[in-house]
Design an enzyme around this catalytic site. Structure first.
Site, short mmCIF file in Angstrom:
data_model
loop_
_atom_site.label_atom_id
_atom_site.label_comp_id
_atom_site.label_asym_id
_atom_site.label_seq_id
_atom_site.Cartn_x
_atom_site.Cartn_y
_atom_site.Cartn_z
N SER A 246 0.81 -1.22 0.00
CA SER A 246 0.00 0.00 0.00
C SER A 246 0.84 1.26 0.00
O SER A 246 2.00 1.26 0.40
CB SER A 246 -0.95 0.08 1.19
OG SER A 246 -1.69 -1.10 1.32
N ASP A 318 7.85 -8.21 11.52
CA ASP A 318 7.93 -9.67 11.65
C ASP A 318 7.09 -10.11 12.85
O ASP A 318 7.52 -10.03 13.99
CB ASP A 318 9.40 -10.08 11.84
CG ASP A 318 9.59 -11.59 11.70
OD1 ASP A 318 8.58 -12.29 11.51
OD2 ASP A 318 10.74 -12.05 11.78
#
Length: 793
Positions: A246, A318
């Site tokens: 995005s 992560d």
């Protein structure tokens, strides 16, 4: 002869009756956009104005009725989409599509999303507004299921409609979160590189510094990358799009011509039909929001009103790790912990399969998470590998988050809701009418011990690699009204956390650098400037990368056409226009370069690697390495290949391929000849008549990988690039003209094939055009289509 005439008349009459019947049937399959409907679920009359783009503007006297109305109209336009997306997380796709999706169902059912949903729902505050409005929304969806027309897809597949519950909403949250997670594809691949090829290969990919690098012939076998490849394949088979990347930027008043905030956002998601977002506008005496909702989500993840606007990009932190567990040698149902052996929790799951017997399997769960060996048969060793995922490990408040950000009363109130996000990690973007702009890296970030890398398998038995601490939200990267007078996000590396760059799977700086370059260029932005910017297709980095690759080519024996191709690429400005030749040459050259550099070592993991952000990040550094373990082709004996040899061979191979594919005239190697966009419907994938009926496209378009108008495709051996993902919407909100903000969807508002809004925005989308997001009450009430929902007495 008379008999033949009578037969002909009968056949013609029969054909007319069939056509009339088909027309009447198709008419029943259109959503109801006007008239009156009596509903037992609402307490007071609700008026829904459908604008020229099929967007429902819901006027109600109270929020509960408004959300019931939203559920009803959302279902009549998108029930098939709701049905698909609710089936992914619990493993229920085989139930309607058959045995081809068993592996996908086993995988998702084993992740524990549905189990986590059950625990979350048991703890919900049933008196909260988030809970009550969610139930109201579900009542609206179920009212349509029970009384509305059945979508064509249900009839074609042969499935019955069934009511929805809160568990379905949480299953959608879970699927959304998992589709954001990159580690399930990348960590196993990196672990195999480390264990099968060695630390030198891994370190170069991870940009680690290695001293005194010596290139020796090595006795190694290409890695299999079975787990990563299998997961990638499972995700590709899903009948709904995955969430990817995005762009967003918010410009402060000091940099806008009219002195008010301008907000822009275009989340990148897999293209499909229907498109991801359902637009809607709710207005009650005490509340208003113009929102974009994912199927089965009552509250918008993107939204605005006259006071503020918000949107999202993927943070790419992560939040998923793999742990190697150690079984008890005498009892495989126990695993090692610092406190001794502990029993695995064993869960039994059943998958229903269309036209076949049910299948049952078991999942072992350690304190780190489910053992993936049991739900993905492609793990390349016998060690128990547990998946530790923040989404299922920590408290889930996503229902409260989505309600809170769409009901915020102030920037502080908005930030409080954002702080509750645990997974997926999101860059939450904000701008308001009071001249505030903000960006928040929203996730539950965590701390591991210093020497541990979260990008390869961790030690589960010792406890030393476990999460030490969940960081407080105030330590997350964020910016409120910064000095540069803008905030932006393009999935790039966020700022430091506790003095270190937080690990993740961040995209290279192409898009983010282009956004910064354009924002820095002027201080008088208008809505029209931003509309042009969000459609920009010039890469900020590819020309530099291409020129660096060309520096190491030996072109002494090039023929005139090869020299011309070389010069066209060397002079390419990085713009992915339809008539760009440089774009075509670059992408084939890049593919050949990656083949000659990595394929001999990576083997089955090659296709996964070359289309990963890991490759994107490693590429510039790899080009600059004169000595690299990757230059050597392990399939050849004695001779060690050089960078110059790899580059020259790759360019020549690219030239030969393009000459065979597109002809001898280099000037005719146009980008539009190799790239296209088609929005595939789950049923349209079958091809033939169904493809023509349900799919939208194909279209010629502009754009490519990692430009602002991100048209995402996979590099491959065919040289034909089918765009798989890109802007799921483009939104531009100008607080100096808030009632006329701009947006576009990739296809249209409705998922019903006979609706006039099924694909009415598709050509406008590829052409970079926009439609209006109206907040003006007078304009809205001029709508030709008005649906009145009345209480049933």
């Amino acid at each position: 002869m008379k008999f033949l005439k009578k037969l002909l008349k009968f056949v013609l009459l029969l054909m007319v009756l069939v056509l009339i019947g088909a027309w009447l049937y198709s008419y029943t399959l259109k959503p109801n956009y006007s008239g009156e409907i009596d509903l037992a679920i609402i307490s007071e009359e609700v008026t829904v104005y459908f604008d020229d783009n099929g967007v429902p503007h819901i006027n109600a006297n109270n929020q509960e009725d408004a959300y019931k109305a939203l559920g009803y109209v959302h279902a009549q336009d998108r029930l098939w989409q709701m049905e698909l997306i609710r089936r992914i997380a619990p493993g229920r796709l085989s139930e309607i599509f058959g045995k081809d999706l068993i592996k996908t169902d086993v995988f998702f059912a084993g992740l524990g999303i549905e189990d986590a949903a059950k625990k979350t729902i048991e703890k919900l505050d049933v008196t909260s507004d988030a809970y009550r409005m969610s139930i109201a929304y579900l009542k609206g969806v179920n009212e349509y299921i029970n009384e509305g027309a059945t979508p064509l897809e249900f009839t074609l597949i042969g499935i019955e409609k069934e009511n929805y519950t809160l568990k379905d909403i949480y299953n959608v949250f879970g699927y959304m979160s998992f589709s954001f997670a990159v580690a399930h594809k990348t960590d196993p691949l990196l672990t195999e590189i480390k264990e099968n090829l060695g630390a030198s290969y891994l370190n170069e990919l991870m940009n680690a510094f290695t001293k005194n690098l010596t290139i020796n012939k090595t006795d190694i076998q290409p890695i299999k990358a079975e787990y990563s490849k299998a997961v990638s394949s499972l995700m590709d088979k899903l009948p709904v799009p995955t969430l990817i990347g995005s762009n967003s930027w918010v410009i402060a008043p000091e940099k806008t011509k009219n002195g008010k905030v301008i907000f822009a956002n275009d989340p990148h998601i897999g293209f499909a039909q229907p498109s991801v977002w359902y637009q809607n506008h709710i207005k009650t005496p005490d509340y208003e929001i113009y929102g974009y909702n994912i199927a089965l989500m009552p509250f918008p993840l993107l939204g605005h009103n006259k006071e503020y606007a918000y949107g999202l990009t993927m943070l790419a932190n992560d939040d998923l790790n793999f742990y190697i567990e150690e079984n008890n040698p005498e009892n495989e149902n126990q695993y090692t912990t610092p406190e001794g052996f502990k029993n695995y929790e064993i869960k039994t799951k059943t998958i229903k399969i269309k036209d076949a017997q049910d299948t049952t399997f078991q999942v072992k769960v350690s304190n780190h998470g489910p053992i993936m060996n049991g739900i993905n048969k492609n793990i390349a060793n016998d060690r128990p590998i547990a998946m530790n995922w923040i989404y299922t490990q920590l408290e889930n408040q996503m229902l409260q988050v989505s309600h809170g950000i769409s009901h915020a009363k102030s920037l502080a109130d908005f930030k409080q809701s954002v702080s509750k996000i645990h997974a997926p990690g999101l860059n939450v973007m904000y701008g308001d009418a009071k001249d505030n702009i903000a960006w928040f890296a929203a996730a539950k970030l965590y701390q591991l011990r210093d020497s541990v890398s979260s990008k390869t398998y961790l030690d589960g038995a010792s406890g030393k690699d476990d999460i030490l601490e969940i960081l407080p939200f105030d330590e997350n990267p964020q910016a409120i009204n910064p000095k540069q007078n803008y905030v932006y996000s393009a999935n790039h590396q966020p700022d430091s956390v506790r003095g270190k760059l937080y690990p993740g799977y961040y995209q290279p700086q192409d898009r983010s650098q282009r956004i910064v370059d354009l924002l820095e260029a002027k201080n008088d932005f208008t809505k029209e400037d931003v509309a042009k910017m969000i459609y920009d297709v010039t890469s900020s980095k590819v020309p530099e990368i291409a020129n660096n690759m060309l520096k190491y080519i030996n072109k002494t024996d090039f023929n005139p056409s090869e020299k011309k191709a070389f010069e066209m690429l060397n002079n390419w400005d990085g713009k992915y226009a339809k008539d760009a030749v440089g774009a075509t040459i670059y992408n084939r050259f890049l593919y050949e370069f990656l083949v000659n550099t990595y394929k001999d070592e990576l083997g089955e993991g090659f296709d996964l690697f070359i289309n990963s952000q890991l490759q994107d990040q490693a590429l510039p550094s790899q080009i600059e390495r004169e000595n690299s373990v990757w230059w050597d082709d392990i399939s050849t004996e004695e001779k060690t290949e050089s960078r110059e040899e790899i580059m020259t061979k790759s360019f020549k191979s690219a030239y030969v391929f393009l000459e065979n594919q597109l002809g001898a005239n280099v000037d005719n190697w146009l980008w539009k000849r190799v790239i296209s966009l088609e929005h595939e419907h789950a049923i349209g994938k079958a091809g033939g008549v169904l493809r023509k009926l349900f799919n939208v496209g194909p279209f010629e378009t502009i754009g490519g990988n990692e430009v602002i108008n991100n048209q995402i495709f996979k590099l491959n051996s065919t040289g034909i690039y089918k765009i798989t993902a890109g802007p799921s919407t483009r939104r531009i909100i100008d607080f100096s003209d808030i009632e006329n903000s701009l947006s576009i969807l990739p296809t249209g508002q409705s998922g019903r094939v006979f609706s006039p809004y099924y694909k009415d925005q598709a050509q406008k989308f590829v052409d970079g055009e926009f439609v209006k997001m109206s907040l003006n009450e007078a304009d809205i009430k001029q709508s030709e289509n008005v649906l009145v929902l009345k209480p049933r007495r």
